[in-house]
Structure formats: structure tokens, C-alpha cells
Design an enzyme around this catalytic site. Structure first.
Site, PDB file in Angstrom:
ATOM      1  N   ASP A 102      59.063   4.215  16.357  1.00  0.00           N
ATOM      2  CA  ASP A 102      57.754   3.536  16.399  1.00  0.00           C
ATOM      3  C   ASP A 102      57.349   2.840  15.105  1.00  0.00           C
ATOM      4  OD1 ASP A 102      56.102   6.827  16.324  1.00  0.00           O
ATOM      5  OD2 ASP A 102      56.881   5.629  14.664  1.00  0.00           O
ATOM      6  N   GLY A 149      57.312  18.269  13.857  1.00  0.00           N
ATOM      7  CA  GLY A 149      56.921  17.618  15.112  1.00  0.00           C
ATOM      8  C   GLY A 149      58.074  17.259  16.021  1.00  0.00           C
ATOM      9  N   GLN A 176      63.541  10.682  14.193  1.00  0.00           N
ATOM     10  CA  GLN A 176      64.055  10.446  15.544  1.00  0.00           C
ATOM     11  C   GLN A 176      63.159   9.409  16.241  1.00  0.00           C
ATOM     12  OE1 GLN A 176      65.294  14.440  17.506  1.00  0.00           O
ATOM     13  NE2 GLN A 176      63.720  14.969  15.995  1.00  0.00           N
ATOM     14  N   ASN A 177      62.033   9.088  15.594  1.00  0.00           N
ATOM     15  CA  ASN A 177      61.050   8.195  16.215  1.00  0.00           C
ATOM     16  C   ASN A 177      61.492   6.745  16.097  1.00  0.00           C
ATOM     17  OD1 ASN A 177      59.646  10.552  16.605  1.00  0.00           O
ATOM     18  ND2 ASN A 177      58.261  10.237  14.873  1.00  0.00           N
ATOM     19  N   SER A 203      60.813  19.033  19.105  1.00  0.00           N
ATOM     20  CA  SER A 203      61.158  20.193  19.941  1.00  0.00           C
ATOM     21  C   SER A 203      62.567  20.676  19.628  1.00  0.00           C
ATOM     22  CB  SER A 203      61.065  19.796  21.420  1.00  0.00           C
ATOM     23  OG  SER A 203      61.895  18.656  21.660  1.00  0.00           O
ATOM     24  N   CYS A 261      70.115 -13.051  27.009  1.00  0.00           N
ATOM     25  CA  CYS A 261      70.707 -13.307  25.694  1.00  0.00           C
ATOM     26  C   CYS A 261      70.918 -14.813  25.510  1.00  0.00           C
ATOM     27  CB  CYS A 261      72.046 -12.580  25.582  1.00  0.00           C
ATOM     28  SG  CYS A 261      72.966 -13.008  24.090  1.00  0.00           S
ATOM     29  N   ASN A 286      55.001  22.744  13.253  1.00  0.00           N
ATOM     30  CA  ASN A 286      54.868  22.389  14.662  1.00  0.00           C
ATOM     31  C   ASN A 286      53.641  23.096  15.228  1.00  0.00           C
ATOM     32  OD1 ASN A 286      55.394  22.004  17.522  1.00  0.00           O
ATOM     33  ND2 ASN A 286      57.494  21.487  16.938  1.00  0.00           N
ATOM     34  N   CYS A 321      71.605  -7.521  22.623  1.00  0.00           N
ATOM     35  CA  CYS A 321      72.208  -7.944  23.886  1.00  0.00           C
ATOM     36  C   CYS A 321      72.914  -6.747  24.521  1.00  0.00           C
ATOM     37  CB  CYS A 321      73.224  -9.074  23.620  1.00  0.00           C
ATOM     38  SG  CYS A 321      74.176  -9.491  25.094  1.00  0.00           S
ATOM     39  N   HIS A 324      67.511   7.006  15.809  1.00  0.00           N
ATOM     40  CA  HIS A 324      67.523   6.558  17.196  1.00  0.00           C
ATOM     41  C   HIS A 324      67.069   5.120  17.375  1.00  0.00           C
ATOM     42  CE1 HIS A 324      67.341  11.049  18.472  1.00  0.00           C
ATOM     43  NE2 HIS A 324      68.565  10.659  18.141  1.00  0.00           N
TER      44      HIS A 324
HETATM   45  C1  BV8 Z   1      75.065  11.589  22.020  1.00  0.00           C
HETATM   46  C2  BV8 Z   1      65.305   7.041  21.585  1.00  0.00           C
HETATM   47  C3  BV8 Z   1      77.398  11.364  22.257  1.00  0.00           C
HETATM   48  C4  BV8 Z   1      65.076   6.393  22.913  1.00  0.00           C
HETATM   49  C5  BV8 Z   1      66.006   9.330  22.089  1.00  0.00           C
HETATM   50  C6  BV8 Z   1      75.371  18.411  22.295  1.00  0.00           C
HETATM   51  C7  BV8 Z   1      75.933  17.617  21.292  1.00  0.00           C
HETATM   52  C8  BV8 Z   1      75.828  16.232  21.348  1.00  0.00           C
HETATM   53  C9  BV8 Z   1      75.138  15.619  22.406  1.00  0.00           C
HETATM   54  C10 BV8 Z   1      74.582  16.414  23.394  1.00  0.00           C
HETATM   55  C11 BV8 Z   1      74.704  17.794  23.346  1.00  0.00           C
HETATM   56  N1  BV8 Z   1      74.089  18.294  24.447  1.00  0.00           N
HETATM   57  C12 BV8 Z   1      73.566  17.287  25.172  1.00  0.00           C
HETATM   58  C13 BV8 Z   1      73.868  16.141  24.571  1.00  0.00           C
HETATM   59  C14 BV8 Z   1      73.464  14.843  25.052  1.00  0.00           C
HETATM   60  C15 BV8 Z   1      72.102  14.407  24.549  1.00  0.00           C
HETATM   61  C16 BV8 Z   1      71.115  15.513  24.384  1.00  0.00           C
HETATM   62  O1  BV8 Z   1      70.939  16.055  23.294  1.00  0.00           O
HETATM   63  N2  BV8 Z   1      70.432  15.811  25.482  1.00  0.00           N
HETATM   64  C17 BV8 Z   1      69.375  16.800  25.455  1.00  0.00           C
HETATM   65  C18 BV8 Z   1      68.266  16.391  26.446  1.00  0.00           C
HETATM   66  C19 BV8 Z   1      69.962  18.161  25.806  1.00  0.00           C
HETATM   67  N3  BV8 Z   1      72.268  13.710  23.288  1.00  0.00           N
HETATM   68  C20 BV8 Z   1      72.569  12.400  23.344  1.00  0.00           C
HETATM   69  O2  BV8 Z   1      72.763  11.803  24.370  1.00  0.00           O
HETATM   70  C21 BV8 Z   1      72.674  11.677  22.012  1.00  0.00           C
HETATM   71  N4  BV8 Z   1      73.919  10.954  22.006  1.00  0.00           N
HETATM   72  O3  BV8 Z   1      75.177  12.763  21.970  1.00  0.00           O
HETATM   73  O4  BV8 Z   1      76.118  10.737  22.130  1.00  0.00           O
HETATM   74  C22 BV8 Z   1      78.377  10.322  22.004  1.00  0.00           C
HETATM   75  C23 BV8 Z   1      79.079  10.338  20.791  1.00  0.00           C
HETATM   76  C24 BV8 Z   1      80.052   9.381  20.593  1.00  0.00           C
HETATM   77  C25 BV8 Z   1      80.285   8.385  21.565  1.00  0.00           C
HETATM   78  C26 BV8 Z   1      79.540   8.357  22.756  1.00  0.00           C
HETATM   79  C27 BV8 Z   1      78.562   9.330  22.974  1.00  0.00           C
HETATM   80  C28 BV8 Z   1      71.604  10.605  21.834  1.00  0.00           C
HETATM   81  C29 BV8 Z   1      70.235  11.196  21.903  1.00  0.00           C
HETATM   82  C30 BV8 Z   1      69.184  10.131  21.532  1.00  0.00           C
HETATM   83  C31 BV8 Z   1      68.327   9.832  22.738  1.00  0.00           C
HETATM   84  N5  BV8 Z   1      67.227   8.932  22.333  1.00  0.00           N
HETATM   85  N6  BV8 Z   1      65.031   8.486  21.700  1.00  0.00           N
HETATM   86  C32 BV8 Z   1      63.620   6.373  23.288  1.00  0.00           C
HETATM   87  O5  BV8 Z   1      62.761   6.888  22.520  1.00  0.00           O
HETATM   88  O6  BV8 Z   1      63.323   5.824  24.368  1.00  0.00           O
HETATM   89  S1  BV8 Z   1      65.659  10.972  22.247  1.00  0.00           S
HETATM   90  C33 BV8 Z   1      64.007  11.295  22.053  1.00  0.00           C
HETATM   91  O7  BV8 Z   1      63.767  12.648  22.451  1.00  0.00           O
HETATM   92  C34 BV8 Z   1      63.522  11.308  20.626  1.00  0.00           C
HETATM   93  O8  BV8 Z   1      64.096  10.279  19.859  1.00  0.00           O
HETATM   94  C35 BV8 Z   1      63.894  12.658  20.108  1.00  0.00           C
HETATM   95  O9  BV8 Z   1      65.165  12.659  19.512  1.00  0.00           O
HETATM   96  C36 BV8 Z   1      64.051  13.456  21.359  1.00  0.00           C
HETATM   97  C37 BV8 Z   1      63.191  14.700  21.332  1.00  0.00           C
HETATM   98  O10 BV8 Z   1      61.909  14.298  21.195  1.00  0.00           O
HETATM   99  P1  BV8 Z   1      60.964  14.889  20.030  1.00  0.00           P
HETATM  100  O11 BV8 Z   1      60.869  13.863  18.979  1.00  0.00           O
HETATM  101  O12 BV8 Z   1      61.378  16.241  19.615  1.00  0.00           O
HETATM  102  O13 BV8 Z   1      59.646  14.948  20.858  1.00  0.00           O
HETATM  103  P2  BV8 Z   1      59.246  16.046  21.937  1.00  0.00           P
HETATM  104  O14 BV8 Z   1      58.203  15.445  22.810  1.00  0.00           O
HETATM  105  O15 BV8 Z   1      60.460  16.653  22.570  1.00  0.00           O
HETATM  106  O16 BV8 Z   1      58.599  17.194  21.048  1.00  0.00           O
HETATM  107  C38 BV8 Z   1      57.454  16.916  20.276  1.00  0.00           C
HETATM  108  C39 BV8 Z   1      57.223  18.134  19.429  1.00  0.00           C
HETATM  109  O17 BV8 Z   1      56.110  17.891  18.585  1.00  0.00           O
HETATM  110  C40 BV8 Z   1      56.897  19.390  20.241  1.00  0.00           C
HETATM  111  O18 BV8 Z   1      57.631  20.463  19.708  1.00  0.00           O
HETATM  112  C41 BV8 Z   1      55.386  19.591  19.999  1.00  0.00           C
HETATM  113  O19 BV8 Z   1      55.052  20.945  19.973  1.00  0.00           O
HETATM  114  C42 BV8 Z   1      55.233  18.983  18.633  1.00  0.00           C
HETATM  115  N7  BV8 Z   1      53.907  18.437  18.322  1.00  0.00           N
HETATM  116  C43 BV8 Z   1      53.051  17.788  19.161  1.00  0.00           C
HETATM  117  N8  BV8 Z   1      51.978  17.374  18.451  1.00  0.00           N
HETATM  118  C44 BV8 Z   1      52.173  17.769  17.154  1.00  0.00           C
HETATM  119  C45 BV8 Z   1      53.408  18.450  17.072  1.00  0.00           C
HETATM  120  N9  BV8 Z   1      53.893  18.954  15.919  1.00  0.00           N
HETATM  121  C46 BV8 Z   1      53.140  18.784  14.807  1.00  0.00           C
HETATM  122  N10 BV8 Z   1      51.937  18.147  14.808  1.00  0.00           N
HETATM  123  C47 BV8 Z   1      51.436  17.638  15.945  1.00  0.00           C
HETATM  124  N11 BV8 Z   1      50.241  17.005  15.919  1.00  0.00           N
END
Ligand code: BV8
Length: 250
Positions: free
Chosen positions: A104, A186, A101-102, A188, A147, A212, A127, A119
Site C-alpha cells: 500500500d 501487525g 508484506q504490504n 498473522s 499491454c 499485535n 504485463c 510482495h
Molecule cells: C510462494 C500480495 C513458491 C497480494 C500476498 C510453505 C513455504 C512456502 C510457501 C508456502 C508454504 N505453505 C504454503 C505456501 C504457499 C503460500 C502460503 O504461504 N499460503 C498460506 C495461505 C498458507 N505462499 C505463497 O504462495 C508465496 N509464494 O511460496 O511461492 C514458489 C517459489 C518459487 C517458484 C514458484 C513458487 C507468496 C505469498 C504472497 C501472497 N501475496 N499479498 C495482495 O495483497 O493482493 S499475501 C498477503 O497475506 C499479505 O501480503 C501478507 O503476506 C499475507 C498475510 O497477511 P497479513 O499481512 O499478516 O494480514 P492478516 O490480515 O493476515 O493479519 C493482520 C494481523 O494484524 C492480524 O494478526 C491482526 O491481529 C493484526 N492487527 C490488526 N490490527 C492491528 C493489528 N496488529 C497491530 N495493530 C493493529 N492496529
């Protein structure tokens, strides 16, 4: 950190292993995760508000600068032992798929040759009007830049909230849920449809394991939760699989 022996035994003889990673695997490289408080200027914004087309239309300069800040931070970061262990897994298991999902590029910089980027990637630009990739543009001082073809605003080539994932990558990721072991590292597990992949793997009969530092939305639905940092657990996992395989060969 304890690694369940049933997991080691399963991995030692597994034909296909798939991994889904999130921001947590880059945390030990110094890249903030989504749910950490964003450092500096960005601490008062929610990523969900910045990583949207709506947020970009509302304030394109601020959103572009947020990605510029993240791009520079990511370029300064180095892959960590967790990224390197995942790169090594490509040669340890007969079939291996890495889904991330990263955005980077740290998996690629650690040596992973095949990375399914659900992602997008912060180093790529497109563009905003035409949705087409743009590699070069004139530095006119515009923020965001324009663009070169249509004069529209440029944006990072990443998947924002409410935007669909790239179909090809999503199809590959769904295909990778047909595996013997599915590791979720890693993340949530809050964002869909990516968070659906481990559940699909379980439905396909895979052993699903979460690595995690905390419990998550997924924890009660996995077979094992290994509590620990990915940079520590993943190298230990490889070591344990190697020793288990030596035992089997004796
Ligand atoms: C879409 C790129 C539809 C940008 C990101 C149900 C079904 C479908 C969609 C939805 C749904 N409900 C809601 C939705 C909409 C939405 C969604 O899911 N919202 C959430 C907030 C509820 N989903 C969308 O909008 C997706 N698109 O559904 O489109 C559609 C279909 C057809 C036509 C039109 C539309 C798109 C989602 C993508 C968003 N882009 N990133 C950018 O980075 O700027 S999301 C971004 O956050 C990440 O990419 C990742 O996916 C997401 C979660 O982040 P994590 O990677 O999990 O990181 P987080 O900080 O949350 O957690 C870190 C974890 O690591 C923690 O658990 C921590 O404990 C742990 N950790 C920390 N250190 C360590 C560790 N673990 C191990 N070792 C360590 N050292």
C-alpha cells in the site's frame, strides 16, 4: 499495553533493528486487513482466491476491479502514527531495516526511505504475458487494460499466492534477520516464506518481539508479545527508548 523493560533496555543499546510489518499496521489507516471480513462486494470472496494467477485467468475483469477498488482505498488512506514511528526509527537506530508484506506504499508516504517490499506494490502494473513493468497504456476501456507492447492483459505488480517473491528483496530481507532486535508488527504470520523471517532472526540470536492486537501462529515462538495496536505501541516504544538512553547518559 505493557512494554517489557528487557525490550526497552535491549533497544536502547541495539546496533541493528529490523522490522517485518503486515496488514495490521495499516488497519488504523482504515485499510482492511486480509483476515478482516472484506467489506462490500468482495465479502463473498477469499483473498487467497483473488490474489492468484489462476483467479486472474478465470476472471481477469473481476480481479483487476478488486485491485482497482483496493488501490483507490489505499490512495484515500493516510499513514498512521505506527507508520510514522517506523519512519522515525530509521534515524534512531544505527542500522535499521524495514521489511513489509504490504503493497500500500503507506510506509513510504509516512517518510520511510528504505522499504523492502516482499510482495510488490499495488501502484505498480506489469504485463501478465511478458512479466515486464508497464508505466503507461492507452485507456481503451478494456478491463483489464492491454499491454501497449504485446496486447496481452495487464495485471498488478504484486506477488500472488504460488508466485515467488522478488529475489533481490527476499535476499535483503534474509540479510536483515542478522540483527539485535527483530520486531514483527501487525501480521498473522500465516504466509510463507515471509513468516519464516522472524524464525530465522531467532536462529541468528536476535531478540524477536511480536506487536499485535491478538495472539498468532508466531506468539509462542517469540521472546515477547506486546498486546496492542501498532499505532499506539510503536510511538510508545520510541518514547521509552529515548528516556532509557537519557538515563544511561546520566
Ligand atoms: C510462494 C500480495 C513458491 C497480494 C500476498 C510453505 C513455504 C512456502 C510457501 C508456502 C508454504 N505453505 C504454503 C505456501 C504457499 C503460500 C502460503 O504461504 N499460503 C498460506 C495461505 C498458507 N505462499 C505463497 O504462495 C508465496 N509464494 O511460496 O511461492 C514458489 C517459489 C518459487 C517458484 C514458484 C513458487 C507468496 C505469498 C504472497 C501472497 N501475496 N499479498 C495482495 O495483497 O493482493 S499475501 C498477503 O497475506 C499479505 O501480503 C501478507 O503476506 C499475507 C498475510 O497477511 P497479513 O499481512 O499478516 O494480514 P492478516 O490480515 O493476515 O493479519 C493482520 C494481523 O494484524 C492480524 O494478526 C491482526 O491481529 C493484526 N492487527 C490488526 N490490527 C492491528 C493489528 N496488529 C497491530 N495493530 C493493529 N492496529
Amino acid at each position: 499495553m505493557t512494554i517489557p523493560s528487557a525490550l526497552i533496555e535491549r533497544l536502547a543499546t541495539a546496533k541493528s533493528v529490523s522490522v517485518l510489518t503486515g496488514a495490521g499496521v495499516s488497519a488504523e489507516s482504515g485499510v482492511p486487513t486480509f483476515r478482516d471480513s472484506q467489506t462490500g462486494f468482495w465479502s463473498k470472496f477469499r483473498p487467497e482466491d483473488l490474489a492468484t494467477a489462476r483467479g486472474f485467468k478465470r476472471d481477469p475483469k473481476m480481479v483487476w476491479e478488486w485491485y482497482d477498488w483496493r488501490r483507490k482505498m489505499v490512495l484515500d488512506a493516510e499513514p498512521n502514527a505506527g507508520h510514522r514511528a517506523l519512519a522515525e526509527m530509521e534515524s534512531i537506530f544505527p542500522e535499521f531495516h524495514l521489511i513489509t508484506q504490504n503493497i500500500d506504499s503507506l510506509h513510504q508516504r509516512a517518510g520511510s526511505k528504505k522499504v523492502i517490499e516482499l510482495h510488490g506494490n499495488i501502484s505498480k502494473t506489469k504485463c501478465f504475458e511478458e512479466n515486464t513493468p508497464i508505466e503507461r497504456w492507452a485507456e481503451t476501456g478494456d478491463v483489464p487494460p492491454k499491454c501497449p507492447r504485446c496486447g496481452g492483459m495487464l495485471r498488478p505488480d504484486v506477488v500472488w499466492f504460488e508466485e515467488p517473491m522478488p529475489m533481490n528483496e527476499f535476499r535483503q530481507a534474509v540479510g536483515a534477520t542478522e540483527c539485535d532486535v527483530f520486531l514483527v508488527v501487525g501480521t498473522s504470520s500465516l504466509v510463507y516464506p515471509a513468516a519464516e523471517l522472524p524464525l530465522e532472526a531467532a536462529r541468528n540470536g536476535a531478540m524477536v518481539v511480536e506487536i499485535n492486537t491478538t495472539m498468532t501462529e508466531l506468539t509462542e515462538q517469540v521472546q515477547f508479545h506486546v498486546d496492542g495496536a501498532s499505532g499506539v505501541v510503536l510511538p510508545a516504544l520510541i518514547q521509552a527508548v529515548r528516556s532509557a538512553r537519557e538515563q544511561i547518559l546520566k
